[in-house]
Enzyme design. Structure first.
Site, mmCIF file in Angstrom:
data_model
loop_
_atom_site.group_PDB
_atom_site.id
_atom_site.type_symbol
_atom_site.label_atom_id
_atom_site.label_comp_id
_atom_site.label_asym_id
_atom_site.label_seq_id
_atom_site.Cartn_x
_atom_site.Cartn_y
_atom_site.Cartn_z
ATOM 1 N N LYS A 39 58.299 32.676 37.185
ATOM 2 C CA LYS A 39 57.513 31.600 36.557
ATOM 3 C C LYS A 39 56.593 30.939 37.593
ATOM 4 C CE LYS A 39 61.150 31.081 33.191
ATOM 5 N NZ LYS A 39 61.720 30.269 32.123
ATOM 6 N N HIS A 80 55.536 35.598 26.546
ATOM 7 C CA HIS A 80 56.688 34.740 26.859
ATOM 8 C C HIS A 80 56.602 33.455 26.035
ATOM 9 C CE1 HIS A 80 59.419 32.161 29.101
ATOM 10 N NE2 HIS A 80 59.969 33.270 29.544
ATOM 11 N N GLY A 85 65.718 31.382 35.766
ATOM 12 C CA GLY A 85 66.329 30.592 36.843
ATOM 13 C C GLY A 85 67.138 31.408 37.838
ATOM 14 N N GLY A 117 66.361 28.546 29.976
ATOM 15 C CA GLY A 117 66.392 27.435 30.925
ATOM 16 C C GLY A 117 67.296 26.287 30.507
ATOM 17 N N GLU A 167 64.403 36.832 23.526
ATOM 18 C CA GLU A 167 64.711 35.594 24.231
ATOM 19 C C GLU A 167 64.758 34.440 23.233
ATOM 20 O OE1 GLU A 167 63.604 35.823 28.612
ATOM 21 O OE2 GLU A 167 61.764 35.307 27.581
ATOM 22 N N GLU A 189 57.056 30.483 26.769
ATOM 23 C CA GLU A 189 56.342 29.376 27.417
ATOM 24 C C GLU A 189 54.837 29.540 27.267
ATOM 25 O OE1 GLU A 189 58.368 29.723 31.164
ATOM 26 O OE2 GLU A 189 60.194 28.981 30.209
ATOM 27 N N SER A 238 69.178 32.102 29.959
ATOM 28 C CA SER A 238 70.329 31.615 30.736
ATOM 29 C C SER A 238 71.308 32.724 31.098
ATOM 30 C CB SER A 238 71.023 30.469 29.997
ATOM 31 O OG SER A 238 70.130 29.379 29.819
ATOM 32 N N ASN A 246 61.736 36.835 36.260
ATOM 33 C CA ASN A 246 60.509 36.089 35.975
ATOM 34 C C ASN A 246 60.543 34.816 36.813
ATOM 35 O OD1 ASN A 246 58.417 34.621 34.903
ATOM 36 N ND2 ASN A 246 59.352 34.356 32.871
HETATM 37 C C1 PEP Z 1 62.940 33.343 30.802
HETATM 38 O O1 PEP Z 1 62.187 32.390 30.905
HETATM 39 O O2 PEP Z 1 62.475 34.465 30.545
HETATM 40 C C2 PEP Z 1 64.365 33.103 30.985
HETATM 41 C C3 PEP Z 1 65.197 33.961 30.473
HETATM 42 O O3 PEP Z 1 64.705 31.975 31.684
HETATM 43 P P1 PEP Z 1 66.220 31.510 32.075
HETATM 44 O O4 PEP Z 1 66.933 32.728 32.593
HETATM 45 O O5 PEP Z 1 66.022 30.486 33.126
HETATM 46 O O6 PEP Z 1 66.837 30.994 30.831
#
Ligand code: PEP
Length: 248
Positions: free
Chosen positions: A11, A94, A234, A172, A166, A96, A212, A9
């Site tokens: 983003k 998601h 990320g 993040g 998640e 966010e 993460s 993703n």
């Molecule tokens: C995400 O936003 O779906 C995600 C898992 O981000 P990160 O890997 O950066 O924690």
């Protein structure tokens, strides 16, 4: 045996040149695998990334869609628009989008139905906030999100979904869930899906972990019996770290 799926993703990152370069880097370093690999760039870069990966097994996904077919909905993107630029997947719900853009279980449900109408595979995101985990509400929250998201879907439709667990506190932040914490919730989700849609559907559905995930923690997470892949934020923005997870 469930086929693993690792999705990146991106983003709100990458302009057109950066997106093409990242897709080219991933394509150059990708040696093929037993895993479904999906790239989810921003809308503006979907078609360019499609052109880069169309002769590979790497698949394209979007980060959201709107549930109407078309019309006077300024700024929105429809399922048909996504399939027309080569998308096969779409991330829905998601955290966010829930946190910043008013996404609800009800809108998630409408988006899933519309994605399925267009043969897009929804990657349906669920997960609890830190305060909810600390208050022992993880299962209540995740169950509410899953029941809301899947309302009105029959088992055949549920079987077409990918679920991404998640935990919001892990997204993040560098704070990854332990393999045992993640496995517990994945098992809970699979048990809930079995109640809602039957054992066979629950056994077949793929549940990704997101939060993460990095090359150095992926193997341990992916070794858990109910973790079938990852949704990567990320670490999906660099070819070597993204493929490090794919190869884990
Ligand atoms: C995400 O936003 O779906 C995600 C898992 O981000 P990160 O890997 O950066 O924690």
């Amino acid at each position: 045996m469930r086929k693993r799926i690792v999705a990146g993703n991106w983003k709100m990152n990458t302009n057109i040149e950066q997106a093409v370069k990242l897709a080219l880097d991933i394509k150059a370093q990708y040696k093929g695998s037993e895993v479904d690999v999906v790239l989810c760039p921003p809308f503006t870069n979907l078609y360019a990334v499609h052109r880069v990966i169309q002769d590979t097994t790497i698949k394209l996904g979007a980060q959201d869609l709107y549930w109407k077919d078309g019309g006077a909905y300024t700024g929105q993107i429809s399922a048909g628009m996504l399939t027309s630029v080569g998308c096969q997947f779409v991330i829905i719900g998601h955290s966010e989008r829930r946190q910043f853009f008013g996404e609800t279980d009800e809108s998630v449900n409408k988006k899933i139905k519309k994605a399925l109408d267009y043969h897009l595979t929804p990657i349906v995101c669920v997960g609890e906030w830190l305060e909810q985990r600390e208050a022992n509400e993880t299962e209540t929250v995740v169950a509410r999100q899953i029941r809301g998201a899947l309302a009105g879907l029959d088992a055949d439709d549920v079987a077409k979904l990918v679920i991404a667990y998640e935990p919001v506190w892990a997204i993040g932040t560098g704070k990854v869930a332990t393999p045992a914490q993640a496995q517990d919730v994945h098992r809970f989700i699979r048990t809930l899906l079995a109640e809602m849609s039957g054992e066979a559907t629950a056994d077949g559905i793929r549940i990704q972990y997101g939060g993460s995930m990095k090359p150095d923690n992926a193997a341990e997470l992916l070794a858990q019996p109910d973790i079938d892949g990852g949704l990567i934020g990320g670490a999906s923005l660099k070819a070597d770290s993204f493929l490090g997870i794919v190869n884990a």
